[in-house]
Design an enzyme around this catalytic site. Structure first.
Site, short mmCIF file in Angstrom:
data_model
loop_
_atom_site.label_atom_id
_atom_site.label_comp_id
_atom_site.label_asym_id
_atom_site.label_seq_id
_atom_site.Cartn_x
_atom_site.Cartn_y
_atom_site.Cartn_z
N HIS A 136 -8.90 5.37 -7.67
CA HIS A 136 -8.30 6.40 -6.60
C HIS A 136 -9.57 7.30 -6.65
CE1 HIS A 136 -4.64 5.98 -9.26
NE2 HIS A 136 -4.17 5.79 -8.01
N SER A 142 -2.66 2.64 -12.26
CA SER A 142 -2.02 3.28 -13.02
C SER A 142 -0.87 2.71 -14.25
CB SER A 142 -1.25 4.44 -12.12
OG SER A 142 -1.92 4.93 -11.23
P1 AMP Z 1 -1.00 4.96 -5.88
O1 AMP Z 1 -1.23 6.16 -6.78
O2 AMP Z 1 -0.97 3.62 -7.02
O3 AMP Z 1 0.14 4.93 -4.93
O4 AMP Z 1 -2.39 4.64 -4.95
C1 AMP Z 1 -3.14 5.26 -4.48
C2 AMP Z 1 -4.07 4.89 -3.54
O5 AMP Z 1 -5.09 4.33 -4.44
C3 AMP Z 1 -3.64 3.69 -2.83
O6 AMP Z 1 -4.13 3.86 -1.34
C4 AMP Z 1 -3.89 2.29 -3.61
O7 AMP Z 1 -4.15 1.29 -2.73
C5 AMP Z 1 -5.35 2.97 -4.31
N1 AMP Z 1 -5.82 2.32 -5.28
C6 AMP Z 1 -5.12 1.99 -6.33
N2 AMP Z 1 -5.78 1.23 -7.33
C7 AMP Z 1 -6.85 0.84 -6.58
C8 AMP Z 1 -7.89 0.25 -6.91
N3 AMP Z 1 -8.12 -0.52 -8.22
N4 AMP Z 1 -9.15 -0.04 -6.34
C9 AMP Z 1 -9.00 0.72 -5.00
N5 AMP Z 1 -8.05 1.61 -4.67
C10 AMP Z 1 -6.85 1.59 -5.42
#
Ligand code: AMP
Length: 282
Positions: free
Chosen positions: A37, A186
């Site tokens: 993130h 997460s």
């Molecule tokens: P989330 O909180 O899981 O909905 O993720 C929020 C944003 O963070 C989304 O655009 C995900 O694709 C991005 N994201 C989550 N994990 C990663 C990671 N390991 N590397 C890059 N972006 C990530």
């Protein structure tokens, strides 16, 4: 950094920044923030004067109520991380603020949401598109940042923005991994110590598929070797392991057709109760 819970207050502050001619970059998240993130926050910071991060565990994108209940919620720690990384505004609304009544709107994305994640998580992308549309209309950013970790989601959001004429530039950011290769997520917090060690197999399966494909140009063989590796330890339940055309996001099975377009390998598997997803481009 300001932490804002109301739509009106958020709109007022963003409007005032826009009147000063400032560009607004937006990073939507569900919280429990990690370096993946934060890489999006850093990209947004480089390209915009104002960075807005939303933290909202969106119920409409969960098709499993247990997964929704168990999703980690760490708002205080998240705000600290965001402040340390130069975020200007955190938008952390309640469920009632985003969904004040019955929801009537749903989305369909043709083949884009019927395969892979869409096949295994019924209604997931409709929920994602709904909350992202709401957040885009609330924040009205110039640019929005999404991780390639969720490659199918990124593809669908680009399509949504194109179809609905959202005046927002969508920027895809590379996957951030642990030292051993495990993609940050997460949900990794929910892995036991033992499972955490095993989880790296998912990354290794992508590597092996890429290597075998690079040597033999045979998709079936590459997939077979990778799936064998995942199944070896008997700990995983695989939802899918597929090659996709990155331009159209269609599944590719025929090795002879894949010279003209870029490929990605996408995988999703359960390790115990935790569902891991990852992908790698070729
Ligand atoms: P989330 O909180 O899981 O909905 O993720 C929020 C944003 O963070 C989304 O655009 C995900 O694709 C991005 N994201 C989550 N994990 C990663 C990671 N390991 N590397 C890059 N972006 C990530």
């Amino acid at each position: 950094m300001e932490v804002i819970k109301s739509i009106d207050a958020l709109r007022a502050i963003i409007n005032s920044y826009k009147l000063e001619g400032k560009k607004v970059g937006f990073v939507p998240t569900m919280g429990a923030l990690h370096n993946g993130h934060l890489s999006l926050i850093k990209s947004a910071k480089q390209e915009n004067e104002i960075v807005v991060c939303s933290i909202f565990v969106n119920p409409t994108q969960f098709n499993d109520s247990e997964d929704l209940d168990k999703y980690p919620r760490t708002l205080e720690a998240d705000c600290q991380l965001l402040e340390n990384n130069g975020c200007n505004i955190v938008f952390a609304p309640s469920v009632e603020m985003i969904y004040p009544g019955k929801v009537f709107t749903s989305f369909q994305f043709s083949h884009l949401d019927s395969i892979l994640e869409g096949e295994y998580r019924d209604g997931h992308f409709s929920g994602v598109a709904l909350v992202v549309s709401k957040l885009f209309n609330i924040v009205k950013p110039h640019r929005a940042y999404f991780g390639e970790k969720d490659l199918q989601q990124l593809t669908i959001i680009k399509q949504l923005v194109k179809d609905l004429y959202f005046d927002i530039e969508i920027i895809g950011c590379p996957i951030i991994r642990e030292k051993d290769g495990l993609a940050l997520s997460s949900r990794n917090q929910r892995l036991s110590e033992e499972e955490r060690k095993k989880a790296i197999t998912i990354y290794k399966s992508l590597q092996i598929a890429k290597k075998v494909y690079g040597t033999h140009h045979d998709l079936k063989k590459a997939k077979q070797k990778a799936v064998e590796l995942i199944r070896e330890k008997n700990d995983f339940v695989i939802d899918y392991f597929e090659f996709v055309n990155r331009e159209t996001f269609e599944i590719v099975n025929d090795s002879s057709t894949n010279k003209e377009f870029p490929l990605s390998i996408c995988v999703a598997a359960y390790l115990g109760e935790v569902r891991l997803i990852d992908n790698m481009s070729i």
